[in-house]
Design a protein around this motif. Structure first.
Motif, mmCIF file in Angstrom:
data_model
loop_
_atom_site.group_PDB
_atom_site.id
_atom_site.type_symbol
_atom_site.label_atom_id
_atom_site.label_comp_id
_atom_site.label_asym_id
_atom_site.label_seq_id
_atom_site.Cartn_x
_atom_site.Cartn_y
_atom_site.Cartn_z
ATOM 1 N N TRP A 42 -2.337 -6.019 16.305
ATOM 2 C CA TRP A 42 -1.295 -6.601 15.474
ATOM 3 C C TRP A 42 -1.423 -6.140 14.022
ATOM 4 C CZ3 TRP A 42 3.021 -8.119 17.262
ATOM 5 C CH2 TRP A 42 3.113 -8.776 18.485
ATOM 6 N N ALA A 43 -2.667 -5.963 13.553
ATOM 7 C CA ALA A 43 -2.882 -5.492 12.191
ATOM 8 C C ALA A 43 -2.336 -4.079 12.023
ATOM 9 C CB ALA A 43 -4.371 -5.531 11.846
ATOM 10 N N VAL A 44 -2.615 -3.214 13.001
ATOM 11 C CA VAL A 44 -2.110 -1.839 12.946
ATOM 12 C C VAL A 44 -0.585 -1.833 12.986
ATOM 13 C CG1 VAL A 44 -2.084 0.400 14.093
ATOM 14 C CG2 VAL A 44 -4.194 -0.936 14.007
ATOM 15 N N ALA A 45 -0.011 -2.659 13.850
ATOM 16 C CA ALA A 45 1.454 -2.737 13.949
ATOM 17 C C ALA A 45 2.064 -3.175 12.623
ATOM 18 C CB ALA A 45 1.842 -3.701 15.065
ATOM 19 N N GLY A 46 1.418 -4.136 11.959
ATOM 20 C CA GLY A 46 1.909 -4.597 10.658
ATOM 21 C C GLY A 46 1.833 -3.505 9.606
ATOM 22 N N LEU A 47 0.741 -2.753 9.594
ATOM 23 C CA LEU A 47 0.599 -1.651 8.642
ATOM 24 C C LEU A 47 1.674 -0.594 8.857
ATOM 25 C CD1 LEU A 47 -3.291 -1.098 8.638
ATOM 26 C CD2 LEU A 47 -1.911 -2.139 6.834
ATOM 27 N N VAL A 48 1.954 -0.292 10.125
ATOM 28 C CA VAL A 48 2.992 0.700 10.446
ATOM 29 C C VAL A 48 4.356 0.222 9.966
ATOM 30 C CG1 VAL A 48 4.248 1.833 12.308
ATOM 31 C CG2 VAL A 48 1.758 1.664 12.409
ATOM 32 N N ALA A 49 4.708 -1.011 10.315
ATOM 33 C CA ALA A 49 6.019 -1.547 9.949
ATOM 34 C C ALA A 49 6.189 -1.619 8.442
ATOM 35 C CB ALA A 49 6.203 -2.933 10.577
ATOM 36 N N GLY A 50 5.180 -2.123 7.740
ATOM 37 C CA GLY A 50 5.258 -2.225 6.286
ATOM 38 C C GLY A 50 5.361 -0.862 5.625
ATOM 39 N N GLY A 51 4.560 0.093 6.128
ATOM 40 C CA GLY A 51 4.605 1.434 5.566
ATOM 41 C C GLY A 51 5.947 2.106 5.764
ATOM 42 N N ALA A 101 0.819 -1.209 0.000
ATOM 43 C CA ALA A 101 0.000 0.000 0.000
ATOM 44 C C ALA A 101 0.854 1.260 0.000
ATOM 45 C CB ALA A 101 -0.932 -0.007 1.218
ATOM 46 N N GLN A 102 1.918 1.279 0.804
ATOM 47 C CA GLN A 102 2.765 2.467 0.894
ATOM 48 C C GLN A 102 3.609 2.652 -0.356
ATOM 49 O OE1 GLN A 102 2.645 4.904 3.194
ATOM 50 N NE2 GLN A 102 4.042 5.959 1.820
ATOM 51 N N ALA A 103 4.011 1.547 -0.993
ATOM 52 C CA ALA A 103 4.784 1.649 -2.232
ATOM 53 C C ALA A 103 3.952 2.338 -3.315
ATOM 54 C CB ALA A 103 5.218 0.263 -2.693
ATOM 55 N N VAL A 104 2.683 1.939 -3.420
ATOM 56 C CA VAL A 104 1.787 2.560 -4.400
ATOM 57 C C VAL A 104 1.502 4.009 -4.005
ATOM 58 C CG1 VAL A 104 -0.506 2.476 -5.446
ATOM 59 C CG2 VAL A 104 0.734 0.356 -5.003
ATOM 60 N N ASP A 105 1.220 4.236 -2.720
ATOM 61 C CA ASP A 105 0.875 5.564 -2.236
ATOM 62 C C ASP A 105 2.041 6.536 -2.405
ATOM 63 O OD1 ASP A 105 -1.329 6.935 -0.239
ATOM 64 O OD2 ASP A 105 0.694 7.697 0.135
ATOM 65 N N THR A 152 3.214 8.539 6.968
ATOM 66 C CA THR A 152 3.206 9.826 6.283
ATOM 67 C C THR A 152 4.369 10.703 6.733
ATOM 68 O OG1 THR A 152 1.641 10.720 7.918
ATOM 69 C CG2 THR A 152 0.723 9.847 5.863
ATOM 70 N N ALA A 153 4.802 10.551 7.971
ATOM 71 C CA ALA A 153 5.966 11.303 8.435
ATOM 72 C C ALA A 153 7.206 10.893 7.643
ATOM 73 C CB ALA A 153 6.193 11.060 9.925
ATOM 74 N N ALA A 154 7.382 9.584 7.444
ATOM 75 C CA ALA A 154 8.528 9.093 6.672
ATOM 76 C C ALA A 154 8.409 9.511 5.211
ATOM 77 C CB ALA A 154 8.603 7.571 6.789
ATOM 78 N N SER A 155 7.206 9.406 4.642
ATOM 79 C CA SER A 155 6.994 9.780 3.247
ATOM 80 C C SER A 155 7.208 11.273 3.041
ATOM 81 C CB SER A 155 5.577 9.384 2.820
ATOM 82 O OG SER A 155 5.343 9.712 1.470
ATOM 83 N N ALA A 169 8.065 3.706 2.736
ATOM 84 C CA ALA A 169 7.905 5.162 2.665
ATOM 85 C C ALA A 169 9.163 5.936 2.274
ATOM 86 C CB ALA A 169 7.362 5.685 3.995
ATOM 87 N N PRO A 170 10.357 5.578 2.764
ATOM 88 C CA PRO A 170 11.540 6.375 2.426
ATOM 89 C C PRO A 170 11.859 6.452 0.935
ATOM 90 C CG PRO A 170 11.972 4.987 4.323
ATOM 91 C CD PRO A 170 10.662 4.549 3.769
ATOM 92 N N PHE A 171 11.304 5.526 0.140
ATOM 93 C CA PHE A 171 11.593 5.520 -1.296
ATOM 94 C C PHE A 171 10.616 6.374 -2.098
ATOM 95 C CE2 PHE A 171 13.036 1.464 0.498
ATOM 96 C CZ PHE A 171 14.394 1.494 0.139
ATOM 97 N N ALA A 172 9.595 6.934 -1.425
ATOM 98 C CA ALA A 172 8.534 7.666 -2.120
ATOM 99 C C ALA A 172 9.067 8.843 -2.921
ATOM 100 C CB ALA A 172 7.496 8.141 -1.107
ATOM 101 N N GLY A 173 9.831 9.707 -2.276
ATOM 102 C CA GLY A 173 10.319 10.908 -2.935
ATOM 103 C C GLY A 173 11.200 10.620 -4.125
ATOM 104 N N LEU A 174 12.056 9.611 -4.013
ATOM 105 C CA LEU A 174 12.970 9.269 -5.102
ATOM 106 C C LEU A 174 12.210 8.752 -6.318
ATOM 107 C CD1 LEU A 174 15.859 8.896 -6.119
ATOM 108 C CD2 LEU A 174 15.855 6.615 -5.088
ATOM 109 N N ILE A 175 11.193 7.909 -6.073
ATOM 110 C CA ILE A 175 10.410 7.355 -7.178
ATOM 111 C C ILE A 175 9.704 8.463 -7.945
ATOM 112 C CG2 ILE A 175 8.429 5.895 -7.772
ATOM 113 C CD1 ILE A 175 9.155 4.156 -5.331
ATOM 114 N N VAL A 176 9.046 9.351 -7.219
ATOM 115 C CA VAL A 176 8.308 10.445 -7.857
ATOM 116 C C VAL A 176 9.247 11.372 -8.609
ATOM 117 C CG1 VAL A 176 6.888 12.486 -7.400
ATOM 118 C CG2 VAL A 176 6.415 10.348 -6.211
#
Length: 256
Positions: free
Chosen positions: A207-216, A14-18, A55-58, A220-227
């Motif tokens: 646990w679901a929220v924790a997984g979403l946070v970790a995955g995101g 989700a974060q890679a696409v976002d 979003t902070a990392a992105s 997230a750090p690659f967002a700016g470079l990709i765009v």
């Protein structure tokens, strides 16, 4: 623990696409949570809790790579916070599915318009500063209501209005940090005051929220470079296709 790893993968995808297209983290995450039986308000609160970190990392990544139009950022962030707080308060007391058919129709129309613009490749234009305020207000409200309306609504509207895709994505993603903090704080306030009736369900999905946070946080750090690296026309096509796809997906969900 199995739940954590499943949502870790969901968070990465989700974060890679976002991060690359300025939308879909909330939509993908919320859709998965709703599919496993999480109540709408709990799903939205869970996604926004995770997005405080992602979003902070992105936003940091987009800032480093200079993908932000600061002239448009301030009114967008302020209006987004106002809309998000109103939406979170409303969602805590009503069923947010009422407004979804209108959102699906909007996404489909804007997606087709962006694809048309991408095919004709018009030059980006300088948007007036005031235009981002109504985008932010509506996007923030829909985001809190549906747990993922900010990117599809605001990024798409800015690109459809003529904003350069790279700047639109970076500006919207960065403003989203302030929106998620405000929405999360509103959910906490609703919990404390007793306005939110289903708040106890949050404990069952930690646990679901924790997984979403970790995955995101991984993606997230690659967002700016990709765009920054992807060509403008390719970004526009990708955003348009994703919007139409999201509209079809959500339309099918509503029909079932």
């Amino acid at each position: 623990m199995d739940t954590f790893f499943v949502f870790l993968l969901v968070g990465i995808l989700a974060q890679a696409v976002d991060g690359a297209l300025g939308m879909a983290y909330g939509v993908i995450s919320s859709s998965v949570l709703l599919a496993v039986g999480v109540p709408p308000a709990t799903a939205s609160a869970s996604v926004h809790a995770a997005e405080v970190f992602t979003t902070a990392a992105s936003a940091t990544s987009h800032t480093v790579h200079r993908n932000i139009d600061w002239r448009l950022f301030v009114p967008l962030a302020i209006a987004g916070v106002i809309g998000g707080v109103l939406g979170a308060y409303v969602l805590a007391g009503i069923d947010g599915n009422v407004i979804k058919p209108f959102v699906v129709g909007y996404l489909a129309l804007i997606g087709c318009w962006i694809l048309w613009r991408a095919g004709h490749d018009p030059k980006p234009r300088k948007l007036p500063r005031w235009i981002t305020a109504p985008f932010g207000l509506v996007g923030g409200f829909l985001d809190a209501i549906g747990g993922g309306g900010w990117g599809p609504t605001v990024t798409s509207s800015m690109i459809a209005s003529g904003q350069e895709p790279r700047k639109a994505i970076g500006t919207v993603n960065t403003a989203e940090f302030f929106l998620t903090v405000a929405v999360s704080a509103t959910f906490v306030w609703a919990l404390v005051t007793g306005h939110w009736k289903e708040a106890g369900a949050l404990e069952n999905h930690a646990w679901a929220v924790a997984g979403l946070v970790a995955g995101g946080l991984i993606a997230a750090p690659f967002a700016g470079l990709i765009v920054k690296k992807v060509p403008r026309k390719v970004l526009a096509y990708a955003v348009g296709i994703l919007l139409v796809g999201l509209a079809i997906f959500q339309g099918v969900q509503l029909a079932l």
